[in-house]
Design an enzyme around this catalytic site. Structure first.
Site, PDB file in Angstrom:
ATOM      1  N   HIS A 173      11.079 -26.831   9.654  1.00  0.00           N
ATOM      2  CA  HIS A 173       9.572 -28.061   9.022  1.00  0.00           C
ATOM      3  C   HIS A 173      10.646 -29.511   9.277  1.00  0.00           C
ATOM      4  CE1 HIS A 173       5.872 -29.484   8.753  1.00  0.00           C
ATOM      5  NE2 HIS A 173       5.391 -28.902   7.941  1.00  0.00           N
ATOM      6  N   GLU A 193      -4.079 -20.187   9.598  1.00  0.00           N
ATOM      7  CA  GLU A 193      -3.893 -20.371  10.943  1.00  0.00           C
ATOM      8  C   GLU A 193      -4.454 -19.283  11.511  1.00  0.00           C
ATOM      9  OE1 GLU A 193      -0.040 -22.843  11.661  1.00  0.00           O
ATOM     10  OE2 GLU A 193      -0.982 -22.864  13.415  1.00  0.00           O
ATOM     11  N   PHE A 246      -0.072 -31.816   3.906  1.00  0.00           N
ATOM     12  CA  PHE A 246      -0.310 -31.902   2.794  1.00  0.00           C
ATOM     13  C   PHE A 246      -1.575 -33.136   2.090  1.00  0.00           C
ATOM     14  CE2 PHE A 246       3.570 -30.706  -0.062  1.00  0.00           C
ATOM     15  CZ  PHE A 246       3.361 -29.705   0.486  1.00  0.00           C
ATOM     16  N   LYS A 297       8.973 -23.129  14.298  1.00  0.00           N
ATOM     17  CA  LYS A 297       9.943 -23.922  13.608  1.00  0.00           C
ATOM     18  C   LYS A 297      10.634 -23.028  12.765  1.00  0.00           C
ATOM     19  CE  LYS A 297       6.285 -27.321  11.348  1.00  0.00           C
ATOM     20  NZ  LYS A 297       5.099 -26.559  11.865  1.00  0.00           N
ATOM     21  N   CYS A 302       2.590 -34.450   7.670  1.00  0.00           N
ATOM     22  CA  CYS A 302       3.508 -33.169   7.828  1.00  0.00           C
ATOM     23  C   CYS A 302       2.400 -32.772   9.915  1.00  0.00           C
ATOM     24  CB  CYS A 302       3.673 -31.459   8.139  1.00  0.00           C
ATOM     25  SG  CYS A 302       4.472 -31.451   6.723  1.00  0.00           S
ATOM     26  N   HIS A 341       0.926 -24.613  13.420  1.00  0.00           N
ATOM     27  CA  HIS A 341       1.786 -25.068  12.281  1.00  0.00           C
ATOM     28  C   HIS A 341       2.765 -23.949  11.907  1.00  0.00           C
ATOM     29  CE1 HIS A 341       2.143 -28.311   9.675  1.00  0.00           C
ATOM     30  NE2 HIS A 341       1.932 -27.147   8.100  1.00  0.00           N
TER      31      HIS A 341
END
Lengths: 78, 426
Positions: free
Chosen positions: B354, B328, B413, B349, B176, B317
Site C-alpha cells: 500500500h 468494497e 483514513f 496492492k 490513501c 482499493h
C-alpha cells in the site's frame, strides 16, 4: 590560519558543490559560489560543528565570503 | 460543451520497479515487491516487512532499479525527503513521456501548465530525524532544509521549479485517497480552463521506524507474514491480516483534448469520470456496506457519460485489511448490479503493498495500462476468498478483457473516498 583556510575550503566545496579553484579568500558565497540564503545558514552550522564553536546569528550575517569565515573562525579557535 | 481531459504521459517509481513499462510488466507477471526490512531496526516492531523501492545501490544488476543519481546530485537529494525525490522522478518520466517541456516552449506554455502532486504523510523521515536532532543537540542544530524537505506541497513546488511550470501549483492531502484526488482535481482544473496541462499524482516514503510502528499501533498492518513477505499482501483472501506498506510515486500528464490533438500527442486514455465523497463515520474504519465508497463510484460513473456496462475492469482499493476489502466488494457489486459478473476487479496492492498517498496515482496508471493492453493485472495470494462474489477477482494470474472503460478506487483514513474512470479514446 592556513589549516582553518584548508578546512573551510574543503567544506565549501562539499556543501556548495563547487570547483576548488573558485573557492578563493575573496569568493562571495552568494554572488560567486551560487549559494542561496538557506545554503549560507547551513554552511555556518557546518562551521560550528566542524570547529566546535558557536557563531551567533548577528555574526553569521557578516560571514559572506570565504575570507570572512576564515577570519571569524581563526579568532574564535585562536 | 465541457473541455475533455486526456492522459498523455505516465511516470512510475514503485516497489516493483522504476519506469512505467518495467513496473507494468512486473505487475502483469505477478512479481511482488515485498521483502524484509533491513535498513532500520524492527526487532521490537510487530511488522518486520515492507515493499520499498528497489534501489540501484542494492540491486546493481536490475535495469528497473531506482537510481537517485540519475535524478539529481547527492547533495540536492540530501535536502529533500524521499517522497519528494520519488515524486520528481515520476514527474520527470511523465513529462518526457508526454513530450511536453514548457521550459523550452516559452511563457505561454509555462503559464498554462500546472502541478498537483500530493502525499498522504509527507516528509516523515525528515520530521523523525529532525525531532531526534532537536532532542539530542538542541534547536541550533536544525537544518534550514527541514521544513522545505518535509512540506507536502514541496513535491509540486520542486517539480514546478525544475520544469518551469507556472500554472496552478497545488497539493492534495487525503491519506490513501491522495493520488486519485490529485488526478481528479487536476482534471477539473483543466476542464474549467485554469490550465491546459497538469502534472498530477502522489508520492510517499513512510517506510521508517516511526511510520511502521505507528501504523502497527492503529492495528492496520500485517504482522503474521514476517517470514514470507511476498505472501503478506493478500486482498480478499481469508488469511489476510492487514496492509503491507509500500513506497514510491506515480505521476500522469493530463491535457485538454484539443491541445493534445493539435500537437500530435500520444493519448493513453480519457479521464472521463471523477467522484468524491465523505463517510462522516469513523477516523479509520470505513462506513457500513462501504456506502461512502459506493457514492464516490456512483458520482464518477454519473459524470463520466458512460453506461455501467462500459466498465470492464476495476482496480480496487483492496488493501488486505480484514474489514475494508469485503465492504468494497459489496459497494462495487451494488454499483454494477447484474453487470458485476462481467467485470474483473483486482488489487495490485497484492504486489506493490500500500503506497498510501501514492496508491491512487500508481493504480490509476495501472488501470490505464490495463485498458491499453486489454489485460487485467492479478490479485496475488488470493487462495481462498473470504466472501462469495460474482466479480472476477483475478486470482494469481493476469487475465485478458475487452471493455471501453476502467475504474480505480481509493479510500482514505478520515472517511475520504475517490473514484476515477478512464476510457479509451477512439
Amino acid at each position: 590560519m592556513s589549516d582553518v583556510l584548508a578546512r573551510v575550503k574543503k567544506m565549501v566545496v562539499e556543501h556548495l558543490d563547487v570547483e576548488e579553484e573558485k573557492v578563493t579568500g575573496n569568493a562571495h558565497f552568494i554572488d560567486d559560489l551560487g549559494a542561496d540564503s538557506l545554503d549560507n545558514v547551513e554552511l555556518v552550522m557546518a562551521f560550528e560543528e566542524e570547529f566546535d564553536i558557536e557563531i551567533p546569528d548577528d555574526a553569521a550575517e557578516h560571514i559572506q565570503t570565504v575570507g570572512d569565515a576564515v577570519k571569524f573562525i581563526s579568532e574564535k579557535v585562536g | 460543451m465541457r473541455r475533455r481531459v486526456v492522459v498523455t504521459g505516465l511516470g512510475l517509481v514503485t516497489p516493483v520497479g522504476c519506469g512505467v513499462e518495467a513496473a507494468w510488466q512486473n505487475i502483469l507477471a505477478g512479481r511482488s515487491g515485498a521483502r524484509k526490512i533491513t535498513n532500520f531496526d524492527v526487532s521490537d516492531i510487530a511488522c518486520k516487512i515492507a515493499a520499498p523501492v528497489p534501489r540501484k545501490s542494492e540491486f546493481p544488476d536490475r535495469a528497473d532499479a531506482f537510481d537517485p543519481d540519475s535524478v539529481m546530485s547527492a547533495r540536492d537529494a540530501k535536502r529533500i525527503d524521499d517522497f519528494i525525490l520519488y515524486s520528481i522522478a515520476a514527474a520527470d518520466q511523465a513529462l518526457a513521456d508526454a513530450n511536453w517541456a514548457p521550459n523550452d516552449l516559452g511563457e505561454e506554455a509555462q503559464y498554462r501548465t500546472g502541478v498537483m502532486l500530493g502525499s498522504g504523510i509527507g516528509g516523515l523521515q525528515t520530521t523523525y530525524e529532525a525531532s531526534i536532532t532537536l532532542h539530542e543537540k538542541g534547536p541550533r542544530r536544525l537544518s534550514p532544509f527541514v521544513i522545505p524537505a518535509m512540506l507536502i506541497n514541496l513535491a509540486s513546488g520542486q517539480t514546478s521549479i525544475r520544469h518551469g511550470l507556472k500554472g496552478p501549483n497545488h497539493a492534495v492531502v487525503t491519506a490513501c485517497a491522495t493520488g486519485a484526488h490529485a488526478i481528479g482535481d487536476a482534471g477539473r482544473l483543466i476542464m474549467h480552463g485554469d490550465a491546459d496541462v497538469m502534472v498530477a499524482g502522489g508520492g510517499e516514503a513512510a517506510i521508517n521506524r516511526l511510520g511502521i510502528a505507528s501504523f502497527v499501533a492503529c492495528r492496520a498492518m500485517t504482522t503474521g507474514f514476517n517470514d514470507t513477505p511476498e505472501k503478506a499482501s493478500r486482498p480478499y483472501d481469508k488469511d489476510r491480516d492487514g496492509f503491507l506498506m509500500g513506497e514510491g510515486a506515480g505521476a500522469v500528464v493530463l491535457e485538454e483534448y484539443e491541445h493534445a490533438k493539435a500537437r500530435g500527442a500520444t493519448i493513453y486514455a480519457e479521464l472521463c469520470g471523477y467522484g468524491l465523497s465523505g463517510d462522516a463515520f469513523h477516523i479509520t474504519s470505513p462506513a457500513p456496506e462501504g456506502e461512502g465508497g459506493y457514492r464516490a463510484m456512483k458520482a464518477a460513473l454519473g459524470n463520466s457519460g458512460l453506461k455501467v456496462s462500459d466498465i470492464g475492469y476495476v482496480n480496487a482499493h483492496g488493501t488486505s485489511t480484514p474489514m475494508g476489502d469485503e465492504l468494497e466488494i459489496k459497494a462495487v457489486e451494488k454499483l454494477l448490479g447484474d453487470h458485476a459478473s462481467n467485470v474483473l476487479m483486482s488489487s495490485t496492492k497484492s504486489a506493490t503493498g500500500h503506497l498510501l498517498g501514492a496508491a491512487g496515482a500508481i493504480e490509476s496508471i495501472f488501470s490505464i495500462l490495463a485498458l491499453r493492453d486489454g489485460m487485467a493485472p492479478p490479485t496475488l495470494n488470493l487462495d481462498n476468498p473470504s466472501v462469495e462474489t460474482s466479480l472476477d477477482l483475478v486470482p494469481h494470474k493476469a487475465k485478458p478483457f475487452n471493455a471501453k472503460a476502467a475504474m480505480s478506487n481509493s479510500f482514505g483514513f478520515g472517511g475520504t473516498n475517490a473514484a476515477v474512470i478512464f476510457a479509451k479514446v477512439d
